[in-house]
Design an enzyme around this catalytic site. Structure first.
Site, PDB file in Angstrom:
ATOM      1  N   SER A 138       0.780  -1.219   0.077  1.00 21.66           N
ATOM      2  CA  SER A 138      -0.097  -0.056  -0.111  1.00 21.66           C
ATOM      3  C   SER A 138       0.886   0.933  -0.148  1.00 21.66           C
ATOM      4  CB  SER A 138      -0.950   0.042   1.373  1.00 21.66           C
ATOM      5  OG  SER A 138      -1.568   1.201   1.286  1.00 21.66           O
ATOM      6  N   TYR A 151      -2.263  -0.426  10.323  1.00 21.93           N
ATOM      7  CA  TYR A 151      -2.330  -0.837   8.888  1.00 21.93           C
ATOM      8  C   TYR A 151      -0.891  -0.322   8.433  1.00 21.93           C
ATOM      9  CZ  TYR A 151      -3.567  -1.662   4.209  1.00 21.93           C
ATOM     10  OH  TYR A 151      -3.552  -1.985   2.701  1.00 21.93           O
TER      11      TYR A 151
END
Length: 280
Positions: A138, A151
């Site tokens: 990501s 995350y």
């Protein structure tokens, strides 16, 4: 009659929806033998209905990972040309509100499970003398955002893990690439919202007002979604990572991901991080 060339085999995880579901079907249409994973019987049935080989996988369970790998090798005749680690989720919440159990669960699903499956695949690829390992990371593995600490951390860990692995595999014929998308139109945000509401004590948090403002914006966004790139944008770079003679180490997807990394390179930290702190 000459023997037909053997199909290349790829293992793709997290195929219930979004990026995994799209890439699985696209690769199958391109001639790959795709071995997919999902967590529910309903999702497995949908994959089977489209002619795909699919097995249950829960990244947070060691026995499940081993069983999935054994099933994949039985289906492929012991071959694995590529692995696309893609499954996982996003845990939202300020770090000071984050239960330790939620952080552990985030790393089990987004990091430790990926490591275990990668370890199972590597001896197969070494015996073949070639292979591709592609990690769906990501932009938050490079450029963090507030309230995404769990995350962010799991993806930063994946970045360091994967580049180190690439260095250790130099000359082996096995290549490692990272795909780093920004926001892609999937069900990811909806699942992250439900996980956030289950794990974070919103009402008793010092960040309560910020949380509620973000929830209102998210509700509006889900009701009237912005134009975002779809999972086909990830498939485009995945195909390059799987087939190029010299695949890249990093594949940035979406304009915001590219701009974020440029800003990180150009701006001093004393400007860059306070700027990020104001973003939602």
């Amino acid at each position: 009659m000459a023997d037909q060339p053997q199909k290349k085999t790829i293992i793709v995880t997290g195929c219930s929806s979004g990026i995994g579901a799209y890439c699985t079907r696209a690769l199958h249409a391109e001639g790959w033998q795709v071995i997919a994973s999902a967590r529910t019987n309903e999702d497995l049935a949908a994959l089977h209905a489209d002619g795909l080989e699919a097995f249950h996988l829960d990244y947070s369970n060691d026995d499940s990972i081993k069983a999935f790998f054994d099933n994949a090798m039985a289906a492929s005749g012991g071959r694995c040309d590529a692995l696309f680690n893609n499954g996982g989720y996003g845990q939202v919440g300020a770090i000071e509100d984050l239960p330790v159990e939620a952080l552990r669960a985030q790393f089990e699903a987004n990091f430790f499970g990926w490591h275990q499956l990668t370890q199972f695949v590597l001896p197969v690829m070494r015996a073949q003398g070639q292979g591709r390992i592609v990690q769906c990371s990501s932009i938050l593995g490079l450029v963090p955002m507030r309230f995404r600490g769990a995350y962010n951390a799991s993806k930063h860990a994946l970045e360091g893990f994967s580049i180190t692995l690439a260095m250790e595999l130099e000359g082996s014929g096995i290549h490692v690439s990272l795909i780093e998308p920004g926001a892609i139109e999937t069900q990811f945000r909806a699942y992250a919202l439900s996980q956030f509401q289950r794990t974070i004590d919103i009402e008793n948090s010092i960040h309560r007002d910020d949380y509620k403002a973000q929830l209102r914006r998210l509700d509006q966004s889900l009701a009237s979604p912005k134009q975002r790139l779809g999972p086909e944008a990830v498939h485009k770079v995945l195909r390059h990572a799987l087939t190029a003679k010299r695949p890249r180490y990093h594949y940035l997807v979406t304009t915001e991901a590219k701009l974020g990394t440029i800003a990180k390179r150009l701006l001093p930290a004393r400007w860059f991080y306070p700027f990020l702190a104001k973003q939602d």
